[in-house]
Every structure is written in structure tokens, then in C-alpha cells.
Scaffold this motif. Structure first.
Motif, PDB file in Angstrom:
ATOM      1  N   GLU A 125     -70.699 -34.179 -26.618  1.00 26.12           N
ATOM      2  CA  GLU A 125     -70.185 -34.897 -25.459  1.00 26.12           C
ATOM      3  C   GLU A 125     -71.039 -36.108 -25.083  1.00 26.12           C
ATOM      4  O   GLU A 125     -70.519 -37.167 -24.774  1.00 26.12           O
ATOM      5  CB  GLU A 125     -70.100 -33.928 -24.278  1.00 26.12           C
ATOM      6  N   GLN A 147     -64.707 -35.730 -24.890  1.00 29.95           N
ATOM      7  CA  GLN A 147     -64.120 -34.619 -24.148  1.00 29.95           C
ATOM      8  C   GLN A 147     -63.599 -33.523 -25.074  1.00 29.95           C
ATOM      9  O   GLN A 147     -63.818 -32.349 -24.846  1.00 29.95           O
ATOM     10  CB  GLN A 147     -62.980 -35.126 -23.261  1.00 29.95           C
ATOM     11  N   SER A 201     -61.039 -37.684 -28.019  1.00 28.89           N
ATOM     12  CA  SER A 201     -60.846 -38.320 -26.711  1.00 28.89           C
ATOM     13  C   SER A 201     -62.206 -38.646 -26.118  1.00 28.89           C
ATOM     14  O   SER A 201     -63.103 -37.807 -26.091  1.00 28.89           O
ATOM     15  CB  SER A 201     -60.045 -37.418 -25.765  1.00 28.89           C
ATOM     16  N   ASN A 221     -63.473 -39.725 -22.769  1.00 28.74           N
ATOM     17  CA  ASN A 221     -63.048 -39.753 -21.382  1.00 28.74           C
ATOM     18  C   ASN A 221     -63.544 -40.977 -20.626  1.00 28.74           C
ATOM     19  O   ASN A 221     -62.761 -41.725 -20.057  1.00 28.74           O
ATOM     20  CB  ASN A 221     -63.527 -38.455 -20.725  1.00 28.74           C
ATOM     21  N   ASN A 226     -62.256 -44.413 -21.864  1.00 29.68           N
ATOM     22  CA  ASN A 226     -60.818 -44.664 -21.740  1.00 29.68           C
ATOM     23  C   ASN A 226     -60.176 -45.007 -23.081  1.00 29.68           C
ATOM     24  O   ASN A 226     -59.398 -45.966 -23.192  1.00 29.68           O
ATOM     25  CB  ASN A 226     -60.545 -45.770 -20.715  1.00 29.68           C
ATOM     26  N   LEU A 268     -58.972 -42.053 -18.868  1.00 24.28           N
ATOM     27  CA  LEU A 268     -59.580 -40.725 -18.773  1.00 24.28           C
ATOM     28  C   LEU A 268     -58.876 -39.665 -19.633  1.00 24.28           C
ATOM     29  O   LEU A 268     -58.427 -38.634 -19.131  1.00 24.28           O
ATOM     30  CB  LEU A 268     -59.633 -40.284 -17.309  1.00 24.28           C
ATOM     31  N   ARG A 312     -58.194 -36.471 -21.950  1.00 25.15           N
ATOM     32  CA  ARG A 312     -58.834 -35.160 -21.857  1.00 25.15           C
ATOM     33  C   ARG A 312     -58.617 -34.313 -23.114  1.00 25.15           C
ATOM     34  O   ARG A 312     -59.467 -34.243 -23.967  1.00 25.15           O
ATOM     35  CB  ARG A 312     -58.293 -34.411 -20.629  1.00 25.15           C
ATOM     36  N   TYR A 313     -57.453 -33.640 -23.213  1.00 29.01           N
ATOM     37  CA  TYR A 313     -57.216 -32.661 -24.266  1.00 29.01           C
ATOM     38  C   TYR A 313     -55.972 -32.999 -25.067  1.00 29.01           C
ATOM     39  O   TYR A 313     -55.104 -33.736 -24.608  1.00 29.01           O
ATOM     40  CB  TYR A 313     -57.089 -31.255 -23.667  1.00 29.01           C
ATOM     41  N   SER A 358     -54.172 -36.907 -19.556  1.00 28.89           N
ATOM     42  CA  SER A 358     -54.948 -38.014 -19.005  1.00 28.89           C
ATOM     43  C   SER A 358     -55.057 -37.852 -17.499  1.00 28.89           C
ATOM     44  O   SER A 358     -54.061 -37.645 -16.815  1.00 28.89           O
ATOM     45  CB  SER A 358     -54.246 -39.341 -19.342  1.00 28.89           C
ATOM     46  N   TRP A 359     -56.280 -37.976 -16.996  1.00 31.54           N
ATOM     47  CA  TRP A 359     -56.482 -37.888 -15.552  1.00 31.54           C
ATOM     48  C   TRP A 359     -56.094 -39.180 -14.840  1.00 31.54           C
ATOM     49  O   TRP A 359     -55.982 -39.209 -13.633  1.00 31.54           O
ATOM     50  CB  TRP A 359     -57.932 -37.574 -15.261  1.00 31.54           C
ATOM     51  N   GLU A 386     -55.004 -30.811 -17.885  1.00 26.41           N
ATOM     52  CA  GLU A 386     -56.067 -30.403 -18.789  1.00 26.41           C
ATOM     53  C   GLU A 386     -55.478 -29.966 -20.135  1.00 26.41           C
ATOM     54  O   GLU A 386     -54.765 -30.720 -20.766  1.00 26.41           O
ATOM     55  CB  GLU A 386     -56.891 -29.278 -18.153  1.00 26.41           C
TER      56      GLU A 386
END
Length: 179
Positions: free
Chosen positions: A41, A79, A91, A93, A96, A117, A119-120, A132-133, A160
């Protein structure tokens, strides 16, 4: 004091438990039945996410294989990752973006951005889905061949992990993050 002694012993044992090898030899960085890709990470804001190979057969580790192969860093906050055919999607995070690399030698194949952002992942056929957040929660559908975003759907804040069952994509929403 006893707790501190056990903690110190644990750190010492972990530091000697595997070989750390920063080898640039491309022949050594091929996944197999005993070699695995590990995503690291990195520290938020540090831009130091990385990929390593771990060989279960001899316990060796090759660090920074993406940087060694491509001459640049991976990005900020790896991520998650998933493979689709012979491609590795990672990804990043805080950067971007999604990095796409050859699963075998981690050579860069493309960059998908901007995805706010990411994510998974989930994969079905030639589509890669990423939560995406950003934008108050989205799921993007990406063509796994062209790396182009095909579509997106709003799913609510904090999407998530995802699971595909038949022709349906289920998204776990934490509801705890919005941007």
C-alpha cells in the motif's frame, strides 16, 4: 516491560524471516505456482506504493518490481489489485488512477484515469468493475482490453468490495465516505 520484550523479539524474528532481494533480473519476476505478486500500500501522501514478488518455494522476496521494470513509481496508496487474463489492474486510491501491467513481468500496459479514489475490483468476461469513493460513490465499468471507461453508476457513499453473482453485481456500501 514483558510486553516490550515480546514486541522486540517479534520484530527481530520478522526481520530475519525472509530474504529481501532488490534484483533487477526480469527472469526472476514471473508469477508461477510458487511465486506471488504482493501489493504494498505505501504511506498515504508518500507516493511509495509498490509491487513485490514472493517465492513460496525459497522464501525470497523481490521488492519494487514495478519501479525496476518501468523506471517510475507505482503511485500513492495501492488499495487493491485483480488479474484479468494476463493483465494486472492495481487501484491507486490517492493517485486517482488504475495502473494496468502485464501480469508476468509487470511491464506497464496502460493507465486509467481519472477515477476518483478507486477502491476494489470485480471481473466478468472482458469487463473490470471498480468501486470509487469519488462523486458520492460510483462503480465504473472498464473494458479490460482498451482500458476505456464504458459506463458508471451511482451507488451511494463509500462503495467497497463487490461480488458478481450470475449477471448481477453486488456492492458493499459503507455509507461512511463522501466527496
Amino acid at each position: 516491560m514483558r510486553y516490550l520484550s515480546f514486541l522486540l523479539l517479534g520484530v527481530v524474528l520478522l526481520s530475519f524471516s525472509c530474504k529481501n532481494n532488490n534484483n533487477d533480473d526480469d527472469d526472476d519476476i514471473q508469477p508461477s505456482e510458487t511465486k506471488f505478486i504482493v501489493i504494498n500500500e505505501g504511506a498515504f501522501g508518500g507516493g511509495n506504493a509498490s509491487l513485490s514478488y514472493y517465492d513460496d518455494e525459497d522464501g525470497s522476496v523481490l521488492n519494487n518490481v514495478f519501479h525496476s521494470k518501468n523506471g517510475r513509481v507505482l503511485g500513492d496508496v495501492a488499495q487493491s489489485a485483480i488479474t484479468s487474463n494476463d493483465k494486472l489492474f492495481v487501484s491507486l486510491n490517492a493517485s486517482n488512477k488504475i495502473e494496468v501491467a502485464n501480469r508476468g513481468d509487470v511491464s506497464e500496459l496502460g493507465v486509467i484515469k481519472p477515477i476518483s479514489l478507486p477502491r476494489y475490483f470485480a471481473v466478468k468476461d472482458q469487463r473490470v468493475f471498480v468501486s470509487s469513493w469519488g462523486n458520492n460513490g460510483q462503480v465504473y465499468s472498464i473494458d479490460a482490453t482498451s482500458y476505456q471507461v464504458i459506463d458508471s453508476v451511482s451507488v451511494g457513499a463509500g462503495p467497497e468490495q463487490m461480488q458478481i453473482v450470475g449477471n448481477q453485481l453486488f456492492v458493499a456500501n459503507s455509507g461512511g465516505y463522501a466527496s
